[in-house]
Design an enzyme around this catalytic site. Structure first.
Site, short mmCIF file in Angstrom:
data_model
loop_
_atom_site.label_atom_id
_atom_site.label_comp_id
_atom_site.label_asym_id
_atom_site.label_seq_id
_atom_site.Cartn_x
_atom_site.Cartn_y
_atom_site.Cartn_z
N HIS A 1 38.48 0.30 50.85
CA HIS A 1 37.42 0.39 51.88
C HIS A 1 36.32 -0.53 51.37
CE1 HIS A 1 34.43 2.81 54.41
NE2 HIS A 1 33.66 2.12 53.60
N HIS B 1 41.00 -1.41 57.33
CA HIS B 1 40.18 -1.56 58.54
C HIS B 1 39.24 -2.77 58.53
CE1 HIS B 1 37.48 0.60 55.88
NE2 HIS B 1 37.94 1.79 56.16
N ASN C 1 32.60 3.13 60.59
CA ASN C 1 32.37 2.35 59.38
C ASN C 1 33.71 1.79 58.89
OD1 ASN C 1 31.15 1.20 57.21
ND2 ASN C 1 31.09 3.06 55.97
N ASP D 1 42.63 4.35 61.63
CA ASP D 1 41.44 4.94 61.00
C ASP D 1 40.97 6.16 61.81
OD1 ASP D 1 39.41 5.42 59.21
OD2 ASP D 1 38.16 3.73 59.81
N ARG E 1 41.72 15.59 57.37
CA ARG E 1 40.58 16.50 57.11
C ARG E 1 40.92 17.78 56.36
NH1 ARG E 1 37.12 12.48 57.62
NH2 ARG E 1 36.51 11.97 59.76
ZN LIG Z 1 37.29 3.53 55.34
#
Ligand SMILES: [Zn+2]
Length: 437
Positions: A176, A229, A275, A302, A61
């Site tokens: 992703h 993921h 997600n 994740d 972050r």
């Molecule tokens: Zn992702």
């Protein structure tokens, strides 16, 4: 006088051998026959010693979203979870799409010193999916992979060019996978629970269609694709097919996909909103089958911290994501090793050697002469997850209050203790030296 740490009665993660393990001035050394008076001693009581865990999918972050997490808090959480190396995603504010930002992340991480941080840089400028980021310069600055994670690379033409430009660097593009038109404004898995709650669903094929597209693009370009993921049964099939074709495609999955289903959303629980979304029981079973048969190359968390304010919004408005660094090892032991799906050694391999291979990082061994980079954990110890005690700023876990098995006792990175559990007792032997056996 040297700094000597002795771990008595440890179990070697791979061989199962009971041994005394010693670290002197940060380097693994043969266990001394007698324990010198200045040594500090941990009685491990059979706890397992293994190379430090590696997580190649973490959201730290920073820059720009320090209310959710900082490099300091995120890497401290990693050490508490037994990790000594993590890769961080570039969907920050601003996006990590320049060499200067890659270097900034590396410097901040080195200053924090809790673990190695491997920056992942964006595929496209601003992760907008249009113009390629300067992949070569990002590689030279120390990026270990490229990803627009948080978003798919919608355009197949852009993905094709990204794979072509990334190929000379040898780095993978971490994908992703979600088809934006199938995802629409979906907020959870398409299925009974979504219908019951009146929420828009996202079908599993939204993920697998993109997995198949990018496998074909890997075939076309010979560039490396790593599927992030994975959650859906169809996606595990897509990865299995890509491997059968001998394509340069690898894939990861995360603990929540082998532990939970979309029923965990219950009555609009935003701590079960991520997600890709939690899916059906068939998907969960397919995830475990793909882990067992080797389709899945490695594990990742994740780890996606958010503030409590954000997660307290109505389900449709709350952000996607849960934290994972401090529960990963226990969820692996409790839900894969204990039920007999995987041996402990194989499970550890999927958190250590396997992600190292994907990033072409040097293997970490516990051999004498190497720098100590390791985790000591008790695979039998049970503990209750208390998110208020987490080192991460994020409290957003669906596992709060759960009793899990497998507890990290200590972590060493670059020869230093980066984490020691509260109840680990260091003792000095009495003046009379005792046998090291
Ligand atoms: Zn992702």
């Amino acid at each position: 006088m040297s700094a000597l740490s002795i771990f008595k009665e440890v179990t070697h993660w791979r061989t199962g051998e009971r041994m005394t393990f010693a670290v002197e001035d940060g380097v693994v050394v043969p266990a001394p026959r007698t324990i010198p008076e200045h040594a500090r001693v941990i009685h491990a009581n059979g706890a397992v010693i293994a190379p430090g865990l590696v997580d190649l999918h973490v959201h730290l972050r920073e820059p720009g979203q320090s209310a959710k997490e900082t490099i300091e808090t995120g890497t401290r959480a990693a050490a508490a979870g037994g990790f000594t190396a993590i890769a961080c995603m570039p969907n920050t504010d601003p996006v990590i799409d320049t060499a200067a930002w890659v270097e900034w992340v590396r410097r901040r991480a080195e200053a924090a010193g809790h673990c190695q941080v491997l920056p992942i840089a964006a595929v496209t400028v601003g992760q907008k999916g249009e113009q390629l980021a300067p992949l070569d310069a990002l590689w030279h600055a120390g990026a270990v992979a490229f990803s627009d994670d948080g978003h798919p690379v919608h355009s197949a033409a852009v993905m094709r060019r990204a794979l072509e430009y990334a190929r000379p660097t040898g780095l993978p593009i971490i994908c992703h996978e979600e088809d934006p038109s199938l995802k629409g404004d979906g907020v959870m898995n398409e299925g009974f629970t979504a219908t019951r709650l009146g929420l828009r669903g996202i079908p599993g094929v939204a993920e697998s269609i993109m997995c198949r597209r990018d496998a074909d693009l890997a075939d076309l370009t010979n560039g490396r694709v790593h599927l992030a993921h994975l959650s859906a049964a169809q996606s595990f099939d897509a990865l299995r097919d890509a491997k059968r074709r001998g394509l340069p495609v690898t894939g990861e999955t995360c603990p929540h996909y082998w532990v939970l289903t979309d029923e965990a959303v219950g009555d609009y629980d935003t701590y079960a909103k991520m997600n890709p979304p939690l899916r059906s029981e068939e998907d969960r079973a397919a995830c475990i089958a793909a882990i067992i048969d080797g389709t899945i190359d490695c594990f990742a968390t994740d780890h996606a911290p958010h503030t409590e304010d954000e997660k307290e919004r109505p389900f449709t408005d709350a952000p996607f994501g849960i934290v994972g660094l401090e529960t990963a090892l226990a969820l692996t032991i409790t839900y894969l090793v204990e039920p007999g799906h995987l041996s402990l050694a194989r499970a550890i391999e999927l958190w250590t050697d396997a992600p190292r291979r994907i990033f072409k990082l040097p293997e970490v061994t516990l051999e004498p002469g190497t720098q100590a980079d390791l985790v000591l954990f008790d695979p039998a110890a049970q503990w209750v997850v208390d998110p208020t005690k987490f080192y991460t700023k994020g409290r957003n876990t669906p596992f709060g209050g759960w009793t899990l098995q497998g507890r990290v006792l200590a972590t060493l990175h670059e020869g230093r203790f980066t984490h020691v559990a509260d109840d680990v007792v260091f003792e000095r032997p009495s003046a009379v030296t005792e046998s090291a056996r």
